[in-house]
Design an enzyme around this catalytic site. Structure first.
Site, PDB file in Angstrom:
ATOM      1  N   ASP A  57       5.536 -24.190  31.915  1.00 52.03           N
ATOM      2  CA  ASP A  57       5.845 -25.518  32.437  1.00 52.03           C
ATOM      3  C   ASP A  57       5.148 -26.597  31.633  1.00 52.03           C
ATOM      4  OD1 ASP A  57       7.631 -24.890  34.351  1.00 52.03           O
ATOM      5  OD2 ASP A  57       6.201 -24.802  36.003  1.00 52.03           O
ATOM      6  N   ASP A 114      14.417 -18.329  38.508  1.00 50.70           N
ATOM      7  CA  ASP A 114      13.024 -18.740  38.644  1.00 50.70           C
ATOM      8  C   ASP A 114      12.320 -17.889  39.709  1.00 50.70           C
ATOM      9  OD1 ASP A 114      10.732 -20.260  38.351  1.00 50.70           O
ATOM     10  OD2 ASP A 114      11.659 -22.180  38.839  1.00 50.70           O
TER      11      ASP A 114
HETATM   12  C1  DGJ Z   1       9.217 -23.833  37.865  1.00 52.79           C
HETATM   13  C2  DGJ Z   1       9.933 -23.859  36.552  1.00 52.79           C
HETATM   14  O1  DGJ Z   1       9.127 -23.357  35.543  1.00 52.79           O
HETATM   15  C3  DGJ Z   1      10.371 -25.287  36.260  1.00 52.79           C
HETATM   16  O2  DGJ Z   1      10.964 -25.355  34.999  1.00 52.79           O
HETATM   17  C4  DGJ Z   1      11.304 -25.742  37.334  1.00 52.79           C
HETATM   18  O3  DGJ Z   1      12.473 -24.977  37.287  1.00 52.79           O
HETATM   19  C5  DGJ Z   1      10.636 -25.618  38.687  1.00 52.79           C
HETATM   20  N1  DGJ Z   1      10.076 -24.314  38.900  1.00 52.79           N
HETATM   21  C6  DGJ Z   1      11.599 -25.936  39.788  1.00 52.79           C
HETATM   22  O4  DGJ Z   1      11.089 -25.714  41.016  1.00 52.79           O
END
Ligand code: DGJ
Length: 734
Positions: free
Chosen positions: A548, A478
């Protein structure tokens, strides 16, 4: 496929799939001019197309009207500062402070195969699959060599380009602009398509007329970003999904980019694509060279759909290296939307147990398992398991999850550092910051200076230790903030303009190390949702988290935009709970399932709290995924109805390469009063083959020939209510 040089005409002809690309050498000096890119031609064109004999464009021997010539020639790689006033491809600062550069033909090489680029993602191909032209240009005044690389593939309407720039002088030079490719052509009232977005709203399709002057997309965030994609398509105004001319440009890069379309006074259109030149400088000492990232140029006379399928085939066969590229991915359950930071071993095992009963195949432990991280204010950089949460340690958890029959995956955010972390207390100087200025935070965190080897080594060692301590088969990498406050503590002041690119090279080096050290690892890239959805990342990971926003209806536009250039097999897509955590919308569980089927299928929810009927529906959804995974991973994608067309529905198809099996997915965004069935015309089938068509999620059964399915279409029954969906399974009758 083939590349030839016609010496008499001084023309290079590159044939790629059913496409031809031609370069002509113009004037006595041998300017590399762009002659043609389009449908396959039998013969080489003469240099008429370059207009070199046509005033005011003719290069004048007494130099009287040289500027008109420079400003009108369609260049392969645009010069700077000597009369071409359009957007340049290259700019070079000398010790004397000048910036002009004008490289002309010197020599060339043509060979089978394709070279890679050191330290950077690049398209690959075997000698029998592709050919490369190296067109060597020189600027004798600067003693600068510019090698333009062009690779063509036998079966794809694609040209892959990049430039290598070498300083052959005794003096140091500074590149202040180095684009990957330039394409000049006559404007034919062209329009452009770009993919615009924001967090939770990535890659929405935008189409607009290209006007006089400059327009385009860029990133200055140090990563691709949610906002724009390093992509631009130039299309004929009449181009649709099914027909019309489309030129697609895409950059294989994960940092600051710029794609610009410009129409000048002579109605000439120029597209330049490459690294963003803002805040970019690259020092080249004597003998040193710089490689630009690769750009992919696609030509389609079969509309936007033809372009999409060319990108998909190129990326699946010649960019994604992962052994998973054509594999069915394990159906995963991720605990992010289930628990956020509030989890422990017991909670994860409860989820895993219930998931195993439903046929789910992998548990992914997301953010919050390390340091003392209870929310997003701490611990990034402290890649040590928090044994208060993960009681019994990581190996114990992974073994127990494995014993339930599930694989195990884990989340990292390797590029970041929290001010509240052991790492920051020990190495505050590892965070990117400008001396004397408080760096701006985002999500309470700073970015690590990955241009420094000791920083990369430390983080990699921490990851390596975690990954080798238990049977971890998947990593989600990430990255939750863009770069700002740029300064490299180890970079000399004169090289600060190299920081952004060196950062990206640092990320590439770490991901290369990761996939080499753990070759069976399934890597998924992610950046606060889909801010790093770019072809550069595909070289390391076969899948990328799309967004997200897991709401099925929002996902329709996000996934449609993404699928315009990326294969479905790389789009991370999960089923989540309702009301949806991002938009509060309620959608049927079935629709959530079929929407996630368009990508790497999984769940992002607390299965222990899910309504009984939804839990009971999971095995059926998992079965659908297994049934269609092969098609989705390998098939050809056809967009039938765009969510953005205002028709109130979303519809696409995937057809296998043999044209025998297909899947049609349909989501009715809103129920319509007084409406009956809706006609949808299929694509990609064989006209004279009889197909059985069967509904999933709604009654439908028919046997019809391909021509009827494609030209007359099928009537999708009226579905009762908003957000309803159905699938059609299509098989050739034997
Ligand atoms: C952003 C990601 O897109 C989410 O799926 C998740 O992993 C969060 N970060 C965690 O902080």
């Amino acid at each position: 496929m083939g590349i030839v040089f016609e010496e008499k005409q001084r023309v290079f002809k590159l044939d790629a799939g059913d496409t031809t690309y031609m370069i002509g050498l113009a004037g006595e000096e041998g300017f590399a001019g762009h002659l043609y890119f389009g449908k396959r031609l039998n013969d080489c064109m003469t240099d008429d197309l370059l207009r070199v004999t046509e005033p005011p464009f003719a290069p004048d021997t007494n130099n009287r009207d040289r500027i008109s010539f420079m400003d009108a020639l369609p260049f392969e790689y645009a010069s700077h500062g000597v009369g071409d006033f359009r957007d340049s491809s290259i700019r070079v600062r000398t010790v004397g402070g000048t910036t002009a550069v004008s490289p002309v033909y010197h020599s060339h090489k043509i060979y089978a195969g394709k070279p890679g680029i050191d330290g950077m993602p690049a398209v690959f191909g075997k000698e029998e699959e592709c050919m490369t032209l190296e067109l060597m240009l020189k600027d004798e005044a600067l003693k600068l060599k510019v090698v333009l690389y062009y690779t063509v593939f036998e079966k794809l309407p694609v040209i892959v380009r990049h430039a290598k720039i070498c300083n052959e002088s005794e003096n140091t030079l500074w590149l202040t602009k180095a684009m990957s490719a330039c394409l000049d052509m006559d404007n034919r009232d062209y329009e452009m398509i770009t993919l615009h977005g924001a967090w939770a709203r990535e890659r929405h399709i935008q189409r607009q007329k290209i006007g006089y002057g400059s327009q385009g997309v860029e990133s200055l965030r140090g990563e691709t970003g949610h906002q724009e994609q390093p992509f631009l398509a130039v299309c004929a105004p009449e181009a649709t999904q099914r027909s019309g001319e489309v030129y697609g440009f895409h950059l294989i890069y994960s940092g600051n980019f710029k794609v610009r379309a410009q129409i000048n006074q002579f109605d000439l259109l120029r597209v330049n694509i490459g690294i963003n030149d803002e805040d970019f400088t690259w020092q080249l000492k004597q003998g040193e060279s710089f490689d630009t990232p690769e750009a992919v140029l696609v030509y389609s006379d079969q509309g936007i759909g033809g372009m999409s399928r060319a990108f998909h085939d190129l990326y699946r066969n010649h960019l994604i290296r992962s052994p998973y590229v054509f594999e069915k991915r394990p159906v995963l359950i991720n605990n992010w939307e289930a628990t956020y930071f509030d989890f422990n071993t017991e909670k994860l095992l409860q989820i895993a147990e219930k998931a195993a009963e439903s046929g789910i195949e992998m548990l992914v432990m997301d953010d919050g398992w390390f340091g003392h991280r209870e929310d997003d204010n701490s611990s990034l950089g402290d890649w040590y398991v928090n044994e208060e949460k993960i009681k019994g340690g990581l190996k114990n958890l992974v073994d127990k999850v494995n014993a339930l029959g599930l694989k195990f995956g884990i989340w990292f955010e390797p590029e970041m550092i929290s001010p509240d972390s052991e790492l920051y207390r020990e190495h505050p100087d590892w965070a990117i910051a400008i001396p004397g200025r408080t760096p701006s935070m985002a999500r309470g965190q700073y970015v690590l200076d990955l241009t420094r080897k000791e920083v990369r080594d430390y983080i990699f060692e921490r990851m390596e230790e975690i990954l080798s301590g238990a049977n971890i088969e998947y990593v989600k990498w990430d990255m939750n903030r863009p770069l700002s406050d740029i300064a490299g503590a180890k970079l000399p002041p004169g090289q600060m303009g190299e920081f952004y690119h060196r950062y990206v090279l640092g990320v590439y080096e770490m991901q290369e190390r990761l996939v080499s050290r753990f070759p069976k690892l399934l890597l998924e890239n992610c950046s606060g949702g889909g801010a790093r959805f770019d072809p550069g990342m595909l070289y390391y990971s076969p899948q990328i988290w799309c967004s997200d926003d897991t709401d099925a209806i929002e996902r329709l536009s996000i996934q449609e935009g993404t699928a315009m250039i990326y294969p479905l097999s790389c789009m991370g897509a999960h089923v989540s709970v309702c009301p949806n955590h991002t938009v509060g919308r309620n959608t049927p569980f079935f629709t959530r399932g079929i929407t996630a089927l368009a990508g790497t299928f999984g769940y992002e929810l607390d299965i222990t709290k899910l309504p009984k009927e939804e839990v009971e529906a999971i095995p059926g959804q998992v079965e659908l995924y297994h049934r269609f995974a092969e098609l989705i991973v390998r098939g050809d994608y056809y967009r039938l109805v765009s969510t953005t067309e205002g028709k109130g529905c979303d519809c696409y198809m995937v057809v296998d390469k043999e044209k025998e099996n297909a899947l049609l997915s349909y989501v009715q965004v809103q129920g319509r009063p007084n409406c009956h069935s809706r006609n949808v015309r299929m694509q990609g089938l064989k006209e004279d083959v009889l197909y059985t068509v069967k509904g999933i999620g709604a009654d439908y059964e028919k046997t019809l020939r391909g021509d009827a399915l494609m030209y007359a279409g099928v009537q999708i029954p009226e579905l009762w209510g908003d957000y309803q969906g159905m699938l059609l399974e299509i098989h050739a009758r034997r």
